[in-house]
Scaffold this active site. Structure first.
Site, PDB file in Angstrom:
ATOM      1  N   ASN A  12       1.041  -1.045   0.074  1.00 40.49           N
ATOM      2  CA  ASN A  12      -0.020   0.087   0.047  1.00 40.49           C
ATOM      3  C   ASN A  12       0.868   1.336   0.203  1.00 40.49           C
ATOM      4  O   ASN A  12       1.355   1.620   1.057  1.00 40.49           O
ATOM      5  CB  ASN A  12      -1.005   0.061   1.246  1.00 40.49           C
ATOM      6  CG  ASN A  12      -1.766   1.031   1.228  1.00 40.49           C
ATOM      7  OD1 ASN A  12      -1.684   2.048   0.564  1.00 40.49           O
ATOM      8  ND2 ASN A  12      -2.864   1.115   2.035  1.00 40.49           N
ATOM      9  N   VAL A  27     -13.086   3.926  14.143  1.00 39.33           N
ATOM     10  CA  VAL A  27     -14.208   4.499  15.081  1.00 39.33           C
ATOM     11  C   VAL A  27     -15.377   3.538  15.047  1.00 39.33           C
ATOM     12  O   VAL A  27     -15.880   3.170  16.022  1.00 39.33           O
ATOM     13  CB  VAL A  27     -14.967   5.775  14.280  1.00 39.33           C
ATOM     14  CG1 VAL A  27     -15.982   6.187  15.068  1.00 39.33           C
ATOM     15  CG2 VAL A  27     -13.705   6.913  14.317  1.00 39.33           C
ATOM     16  N   GLY A  28     -15.685   2.907  13.966  1.00 40.66           N
ATOM     17  CA  GLY A  28     -16.972   1.718  13.887  1.00 40.66           C
ATOM     18  C   GLY A  28     -16.620   0.524  14.702  1.00 40.66           C
ATOM     19  O   GLY A  28     -17.489   0.259  15.182  1.00 40.66           O
ATOM     20  N   GLY A  32     -13.400   5.522   9.740  1.00 38.90           N
ATOM     21  CA  GLY A  32     -12.014   5.527  10.078  1.00 38.90           C
ATOM     22  C   GLY A  32     -11.496   6.929  10.054  1.00 38.90           C
ATOM     23  O   GLY A  32     -12.597   7.813  10.493  1.00 38.90           O
ATOM     24  N   GLU A  61      -8.174  -4.814   4.981  1.00 42.63           N
ATOM     25  CA  GLU A  61      -8.339  -4.750   3.686  1.00 42.63           C
ATOM     26  C   GLU A  61      -6.671  -5.390   3.144  1.00 42.63           C
ATOM     27  O   GLU A  61      -7.025  -5.735   1.973  1.00 42.63           O
ATOM     28  CB  GLU A  61      -7.854  -3.168   3.267  1.00 42.63           C
ATOM     29  CG  GLU A  61      -9.214  -2.289   3.468  1.00 42.63           C
ATOM     30  CD  GLU A  61      -9.008  -0.744   4.010  1.00 42.63           C
ATOM     31  OE1 GLU A  61      -8.690  -0.524   5.054  1.00 42.63           O
ATOM     32  OE2 GLU A  61      -9.295  -0.035   2.898  1.00 42.63           O
ATOM     33  N   ARG A  85     -11.371   9.017  20.165  1.00 43.44           N
ATOM     34  CA  ARG A  85     -11.099   8.875  21.655  1.00 43.44           C
ATOM     35  C   ARG A  85     -11.206  10.194  22.338  1.00 43.44           C
ATOM     36  O   ARG A  85     -11.578  10.354  23.713  1.00 43.44           O
ATOM     37  CB  ARG A  85      -9.821   8.231  21.721  1.00 43.44           C
ATOM     38  CG  ARG A  85     -10.072   6.817  21.537  1.00 43.44           C
ATOM     39  CD  ARG A  85      -8.634   6.111  21.272  1.00 43.44           C
ATOM     40  NE  ARG A  85      -8.172   6.318  20.001  1.00 43.44           N
ATOM     41  CZ  ARG A  85      -6.892   5.776  19.305  1.00 43.44           C
ATOM     42  NH1 ARG A  85      -6.442   4.881  19.822  1.00 43.44           N
ATOM     43  NH2 ARG A  85      -6.665   6.247  18.167  1.00 43.44           N
ATOM     44  N   ASP A  97      -9.351  12.744  16.533  1.00 47.35           N
ATOM     45  CA  ASP A  97      -9.543  11.569  17.121  1.00 47.35           C
ATOM     46  C   ASP A  97     -10.722  11.535  18.045  1.00 47.35           C
ATOM     47  O   ASP A  97     -11.000  12.145  18.837  1.00 47.35           O
ATOM     48  CB  ASP A  97      -8.171  11.286  18.027  1.00 47.35           C
ATOM     49  CG  ASP A  97      -8.148   9.682  18.647  1.00 47.35           C
ATOM     50  OD1 ASP A  97      -9.005   9.095  19.046  1.00 47.35           O
ATOM     51  OD2 ASP A  97      -6.993   9.143  18.192  1.00 47.35           O
TER      52      ASP A  97
HETATM   53  P1  ADP Z   1      -7.379   5.185   8.682  1.00 51.65           P
HETATM   54  O1  ADP Z   1      -6.924   3.687   8.184  1.00 51.65           O
HETATM   55  O2  ADP Z   1      -8.672   5.893   7.956  1.00 51.65           O
HETATM   56  O3  ADP Z   1      -6.276   6.156   8.976  1.00 51.65           O
HETATM   57  P2  ADP Z   1      -8.623   3.955  11.026  1.00 51.65           P
HETATM   58  O4  ADP Z   1      -9.479   3.001  10.451  1.00 51.65           O
HETATM   59  O5  ADP Z   1      -7.258   3.392  11.578  1.00 51.65           O
HETATM   60  O6  ADP Z   1      -8.120   4.934  10.079  1.00 51.65           O
HETATM   61  O7  ADP Z   1      -9.270   4.806  12.320  1.00 51.65           O
HETATM   62  C1  ADP Z   1      -8.515   5.823  12.813  1.00 51.65           C
HETATM   63  C2  ADP Z   1      -9.411   6.543  13.745  1.00 51.65           C
HETATM   64  O8  ADP Z   1     -10.207   5.604  14.691  1.00 51.65           O
HETATM   65  C3  ADP Z   1      -8.835   7.344  14.846  1.00 51.65           C
HETATM   66  O9  ADP Z   1      -8.517   8.661  14.196  1.00 51.65           O
HETATM   67  C4  ADP Z   1      -9.770   7.507  15.748  1.00 51.65           C
HETATM   68  O10 ADP Z   1     -10.608   8.644  15.834  1.00 51.65           O
HETATM   69  C5  ADP Z   1     -10.518   6.110  15.842  1.00 51.65           C
HETATM   70  N1  ADP Z   1     -10.174   5.349  17.032  1.00 51.65           N
HETATM   71  C6  ADP Z   1      -9.252   4.180  16.989  1.00 51.65           C
HETATM   72  N2  ADP Z   1      -9.589   3.702  18.283  1.00 51.65           N
HETATM   73  C7  ADP Z   1     -10.567   4.275  18.954  1.00 51.65           C
HETATM   74  C8  ADP Z   1     -11.327   3.821  20.055  1.00 51.65           C
HETATM   75  N3  ADP Z   1     -10.723   2.976  21.048  1.00 51.65           N
HETATM   76  N4  ADP Z   1     -12.395   4.621  20.372  1.00 51.65           N
HETATM   77  C9  ADP Z   1     -12.797   5.665  19.655  1.00 51.65           C
HETATM   78  N5  ADP Z   1     -12.177   5.984  18.264  1.00 51.65           N
HETATM   79  C10 ADP Z   1     -11.131   5.126  17.972  1.00 51.65           C
END
Ligand code: ADP
Length: 429
Positions: free
Chosen positions: A31, A362-363, A232, A415, A306, A304
């Site tokens: 990637n 987030v999901g 995300g 992915e 969190r 973020d």
């Molecule tokens: P991407 O691949 O789009 O960079 P991710 O799928 O890894 O992103 O998601 C990253 C986001 O997930 C972070 O910016 C944060 O907002 C959220 N996140 C990660 N862990 C948690 C958690 N424990 N609780 C809430 N949100 C979280």
């Protein structure tokens, strides 16, 4: 107007690669981002992952390579990697040091994530010169991503010219979206001349999660309708009917749709005209505003989830008489409101919905976002079980009550596995 036939990918003329031998069951997934390369070696025979890693800050003085072998200590190299070529050569050396080099007879292919496949690439494709030229022709549609993807493929080809390279496109899963959903309601000729239409992104994640959700329900994906919410840092929704995507929230670019970490998602296009004419912002400034200083970060200063929840929970004790908490709450509410609008819209698009699946950072992790997105939607057959929703797990699981008409699920995305699986399936048939 339907797409021009010559723009469609004709599988009859797709380049093919030799079928890998029975022992060649591994796929290296690459990637390549603008300044980073993430990689994972996946063995399709047993699902094991012998190595993974990431090169970051390519082109800067302190670039770094973190290599993580499955059975060994992680190794970190900090030095300047001038370009993707140097970075990938270093990755190849790290792999070789573990006996996993690009010349290993167990390696079947390299699977490359390619962000934009336009209308032409509807499926994973073995890369030859013509395919590479076509991916380059799509650069104006994905100026931040496709150049890095092209460089990644070129470099990997040089490192082992005999190894099949397969491009797996983020847009491909969405090429089944019907014309009336893919079209913007603007002048057709202008749109076609400049290839302006809705393409959608995060396709490998939507494909993987919708299929895994059907598996979780113990049903054939061909019989199941799923709404996938990929939340995300970038975020997108899709409506998948019987395994085929029929609607998705991202458009010409990944800016459209849901509220994201730093991107606005939907807005009145006249906002851009207004900022240009009235605020005197040029196009680059608007681009930067909407992609980097909007979404959650624009609304409350944090992207973020969190941190946003922490600020909300701190309430009046935030040291600013609750001002920080109120801004965080507003960001959370705007985010969830948009999500609920899409959820309702996609119920209408699908008619019958068997499951809603939450995925990505987030999901998968934010019980609060899931609860707020589903609250009060019993009329749509949607309900959440608080106990199940509060459970923390890395496994795909249901968070709706047993009796609910529509399943609500948390399905961790993968992915890399999807890219490896699509690559391997293409080569082995
Ligand atoms: P991407 O691949 O789009 O960079 P991710 O799928 O890894 O992103 O998601 C990253 C986001 O997930 C972070 O910016 C944060 O907002 C959220 N996140 C990660 N862990 C948690 C958690 N424990 N609780 C809430 N949100 C979280």
């Amino acid at each position: 107007m339907t797409p021009q036939p010559d723009e469609r990918h004709d599988p009859g003329t797709a380049p093919t690669a030799p079928v890998p031998g029975p022992d060649a069951t591994r796929v290296l997934v690459l990637n390549s981002g603008s300044s980073s390369v993430k990689y994972q070696l996946i063995d399709m025979a047993d699902g094991s992952r012998p190595a993974a890693g990431i090169v970051e800050r390519i082109g800067e003085d302190a670039s770094s390579l973190r290599h993580v072998p499955a059975d060994g200590e992680p190794r970190e190299t900090v030095r300047r990697f001038t370009d993707h070529g140097e970075a990938l050569s270093a990755v190849a050396e790290e792999l070789a040091a573990d006996g996993l080099g690009l010349d290993s007879p167990r390696l079947a292919a390299i699977g490359h994530r390619v962000v934009h496949g336009g209308q032409r690439f509807t499926a994973p494709t073995v890369v030859d010169d013509e395919v590479l030229a076509e991916v380059e022709r799509l650069v104006p549609l994905a100026p931040l991503h496709n150049p890095a993807n092209v460089t990644g493929i070129r470099t990997a080809r040089k490192l082992n010219p005999g190894l099949p390279q397969v491009a797996v496109f983020d847009t491909a899963f969405h090429t089944t979206v019907p014309e009336h959903a893919a079209r913007y309601a603007i002048d057709v000729e202008t749109a076609d001349t400049h290839r302006v239409r809705r393409y959608g992104f995060h396709g490998t994640s939507h494909a993987y999660v919708s299929r895994r959700t059907a598996e979780l329900l113990g049903r054939d994906p061909a019989d199941v309708n799923v709404i996938v919410l990929h939340l995300g840092n970038g975020a997108s929704a899709s409506a998948v009917a019987g395994g085929r995507c029929v609607e998705t929230s991202m458009g010409l670019t990944p800016l459209e749709g849901l509220v994201m970490g730093t991107r606005s998602g939907d807005l009145d296009p006249a906002v851009i005209l207004h900022l240009h004419r009235v605020a005197g912002m040029d196009m680059d400034a608007v681009d930067e505003l909407l992609n980097k200083r909007s979404g959650l970060v624009g609304l409350c200063g944090d992207n973020d989830m969190r941190e946003i929840r922490r600020r909300i929970d701190a309430g009046e004790d935030d040291g600013h008489d609750g001002a920080d908490a109120r801004r965080a709450q507003l960001a959370f509410d705007v985010y969830v409101h948009r999500l609920r609008k899409y959820l309702g819209a996609y119920v209408a698009v699908l008619g019958r919905v068997d499951a809603v699946a939450f995925t990505a950072g987030v999901g998968e992790n934010s019980a609060e976002v899931r609860a707020a997105a589903i609250a009060g939607l019993e009329v749509l057959g949607l309900e959440i079980c608080p106990d199940r929703n509060a459970e923390r797990s890395r496994e795909a699981r249901l968070v709706s009550p047993e009796y609910a008409r529509t399943a609500v699920a948390v399905v961790p995305t993968d992915e890399e596995l999807e890219i490896a699986a699509q690559t391997y399936r293409l080569l082995t048939g």
